[in-house]
Design a protein around this motif. Structure first.
Motif, PDB file in Angstrom:
ATOM      1  N   SER A  81      -1.932 -11.604 -30.655  1.00  0.00           N
ATOM      2  CA  SER A  81      -0.868 -12.216 -29.847  1.00  0.00           C
ATOM      3  C   SER A  81       0.475 -12.016 -30.515  1.00  0.00           C
ATOM      4  O   SER A  81       0.620 -12.247 -31.718  1.00  0.00           O
ATOM      5  CB  SER A  81      -1.114 -13.722 -29.673  1.00  0.00           C
ATOM      6  OG  SER A  81      -2.275 -13.963 -28.920  1.00  0.00           O
ATOM      7  N   SER A  83       6.567 -15.339 -27.099  1.00  0.00           N
ATOM      8  CA  SER A  83       6.012 -16.080 -25.983  1.00  0.00           C
ATOM      9  C   SER A  83       4.961 -17.041 -26.516  1.00  0.00           C
ATOM     10  O   SER A  83       3.893 -16.627 -26.960  1.00  0.00           O
ATOM     11  CB  SER A  83       5.370 -15.132 -24.961  1.00  0.00           C
ATOM     12  OG  SER A  83       4.642 -15.886 -24.018  1.00  0.00           O
ATOM     13  N   GLY A  88       1.804 -16.715 -24.773  1.00  0.00           N
ATOM     14  CA  GLY A  88       0.978 -15.617 -25.242  1.00  0.00           C
ATOM     15  C   GLY A  88       0.079 -16.030 -26.392  1.00  0.00           C
ATOM     16  O   GLY A  88      -1.086 -15.642 -26.470  1.00  0.00           O
ATOM     17  N   VAL A 134      -1.960  -9.590 -26.478  1.00  0.00           N
ATOM     18  CA  VAL A 134      -1.324 -10.518 -25.538  1.00  0.00           C
ATOM     19  C   VAL A 134       0.155 -10.597 -25.897  1.00  0.00           C
ATOM     20  O   VAL A 134       0.523 -11.046 -26.990  1.00  0.00           O
ATOM     21  CB  VAL A 134      -1.964 -11.917 -25.599  1.00  0.00           C
ATOM     22  CG1 VAL A 134      -1.337 -12.817 -24.536  1.00  0.00           C
ATOM     23  CG2 VAL A 134      -3.470 -11.835 -25.401  1.00  0.00           C
ATOM     24  N   SER A 135       0.982 -10.119 -24.996  1.00  0.00           N
ATOM     25  CA  SER A 135       2.429 -10.091 -25.238  1.00  0.00           C
ATOM     26  C   SER A 135       3.131 -10.138 -23.895  1.00  0.00           C
ATOM     27  O   SER A 135       2.937  -9.246 -23.066  1.00  0.00           O
ATOM     28  CB  SER A 135       2.826  -8.819 -25.995  1.00  0.00           C
ATOM     29  OG  SER A 135       4.230  -8.735 -26.151  1.00  0.00           O
ATOM     30  N   ALA A 136       3.918 -11.159 -23.660  1.00  0.00           N
ATOM     31  CA  ALA A 136       4.650 -11.234 -22.392  1.00  0.00           C
ATOM     32  C   ALA A 136       5.527 -10.013 -22.203  1.00  0.00           C
ATOM     33  O   ALA A 136       5.776  -9.578 -21.073  1.00  0.00           O
ATOM     34  CB  ALA A 136       5.491 -12.506 -22.348  1.00  0.00           C
ATOM     35  N   ALA A 178       0.177  -8.863 -20.136  1.00  0.00           N
ATOM     36  CA  ALA A 178       1.639  -8.938 -20.200  1.00  0.00           C
ATOM     37  C   ALA A 178       2.196  -9.507 -18.901  1.00  0.00           C
ATOM     38  O   ALA A 178       1.521  -9.549 -17.866  1.00  0.00           O
ATOM     39  CB  ALA A 178       2.230  -7.547 -20.450  1.00  0.00           C
ATOM     40  N   SER A 231       5.069  -4.327 -29.535  1.00  0.00           N
ATOM     41  CA  SER A 231       3.800  -4.530 -28.839  1.00  0.00           C
ATOM     42  C   SER A 231       3.272  -3.195 -28.305  1.00  0.00           C
ATOM     43  O   SER A 231       2.085  -2.881 -28.427  1.00  0.00           O
ATOM     44  CB  SER A 231       3.984  -5.512 -27.675  1.00  0.00           C
ATOM     45  OG  SER A 231       4.456  -6.756 -28.122  1.00  0.00           O
TER      46      SER A 231
END
Length: 422
Positions: free
Chosen positions: A116, A120, A123, A13-15, A46, A28
């Motif tokens: 994560s 973010s 995130g 989970v990574s913006a 994302a 990421s």
């Protein structure tokens, strides 16, 4: 890097994710594609690409949600609010929109582990919720400390938002099976949030820049930098926390004292237009767009001095990712940053540069001129950078630390701590 991920399912989970090429996205993307290469089934949740320009990339405009495959990784995109200008309220809206949309439509299926990447905060919250739902370990890697960032970055309204951000951040950290920090200077704040030191691992970022081609003279000619001209280059995000106004003031000093000194700001960000306005009447300032990946290392190596700047208030909230690329370039670094912060510690540990007072154009100008007048010392400092990268910041070492972190969490099978979402 002997850990096997064959048949494992990993959710990242990574913006921020590729095709973004600055900040967190290369890390990421690097870990996700590495895990896919090692046999894992990797999904990424994302945002639509938007950094560092803080506007959605043209190829993704008008999309609400989508799935795409990149480098063997399935990437689930969610549209959210992207603020062109940064204030605490706008940042909160950015985070909340990603959190809401990601919560409504998370990737289907049960992962074996959730990773994560924070800056973010949304995130981190999303990753924790998904991990708890499936009873699997949640790993949080702190690229920035968001509570500290709200207080230290200079963002409008940040002081009022800092306590709220710190509270949410502490909740994410306490619920994680393991917490990775990219620099030791983050550790005290993470432990103060209630995380046992036994659950904290230091996982420094690695350099993702290519090695320079060695054609330095040709690169300078291509960029219009004359022989005998001293070029100070800042490459990267142009945001509030960088405090890049000091470089415009340094250029004014240089213009009156040593006209053959050029200040170059290369990149994009929320403060680019503001900086362009400040530099409009300063003849020795150039603002360049971000360099293509294939050219980036050669542009860095073509400069005489690489500059990293931060506001004086920035102490322990972040470590500039540009440093890994700076060190790999073989050029000396001048860091105009708080002397007790993590950035200053990293520059000193590398041996590849000097630290001067932040927001002090006289100090920055003096350090740069001293290096220009002592090419032997400049070369010696520059040579330490690639050596430091080989010792500590290589891609192999960085990915090894990250895969070990994931393997440790899965071997222990410690699920995310059972905190409610309320």
């Amino acid at each position: 890097m002997s850990e096997s991920f064959e048949g494992r399912r990993v959710l990242v989970v990574s913006a921020n994710y590729a095709p973004e090429h600055a900040g967190v996205a290369p890390y990421s993307t690097g870990i996700a594609e590495h895990l896919a290469d090692r046999g894992a089934r990797v999904d990424v949740l994302a945002a639509m690409p938007h950094y560092p320009a803080w506007r959605v990339h043209d190829d993704y405009r008008g999309r609400w949600r989508m799935v795409e495959w990149r480098g063997g990784v399935r990437v689930h995109r969610r549209r959210g609010f992207v603020p062109a200008r940064q204030t605490a309220a706008r940042r909160a809206a950015y985070e909340l929109s990603f959190l809401a949309h990601g919560s409504l439509r998370p990737p289907a299926g049960r992962p074996d582990v959730v990773l994560s990447q924070v800056p973010s905060l949304a995130g981190g919250l999303l990753g924790g919720r998904i991990a708890r739902r499936h009873g699997v370990p949640h790993i949080v890697v702190m690229q920035d400390l968001m509570g500290a960032a709200a207080a230290q970055s200079g963002i409008r309204g940040g002081g009022r938002a800092a306590a709220l951000a710190a509270g949410a951040e502490a909740r994410v950290l306490r619920s994680a099976a393991l917490v990775g920090v990219v620099h030791e200077s983050f550790t005290d704040r993470v432990t103060a949030a209630g995380v046992s030191p036994a659950r904290i691992r230091v996982v420094p970022n690695w350099t993702h820049a290519r090695s320079p081609s060695g054609e330095r003279r040709a690169a300078r000619a291509r960029l219009g930098w004359a022989e005998g001209e001293c070029v100070l280059l800042h490459a990267g995000n142009m945001g509030l926390k960088q405090g890049l106004e000091v470089l415009i003031d340094t250029a004014r000093l240089a213009a009156s004292r040593t006209p053959r000194t050029r200040i170059v700001l290369m990149g994009d960000g929320s403060r680019r237009a503001h900086l362009a306005t400040l530099a409009a009447d300063v003849p020795n300032v150039d603002l360049l767009p971000p360099a293509a990946d294939a050219e980036f290392a050669d542009v860095l190596a073509a400069a005489d001095v690489l500059v990293v700047t931060q506001r004086a208030s920035v102490l322990d909230m972040s470590l500039p990712s540009k440093l890994t690329s700076y060190f790999a370039s073989g050029r000396p670094v001048v860091a105009s940053v708080a002397p007790t912060g993590g950035t200053a510690d990293e520059v000193r540990r590398s041996g590849a540069g000097v630290v001067v007072r932040p927001e002090d154009p006289e100090a920055l100008y003096g350090a740069a001129r001293a290096l220009a007048e002592d090419p032997g010392r400049a070369a010696a400092l520059g040579a330490r950078g690639p050596a430091y990268v080989r010792e500590r910041l290589s891609r192999q070492a960085g990915l090894g630390r990250m895969t070990a972190l994931l393997a440790e969490a899965m071997a222990g099978q410690a699920p995310a701590v059972g905190l409610s979402d309320g």
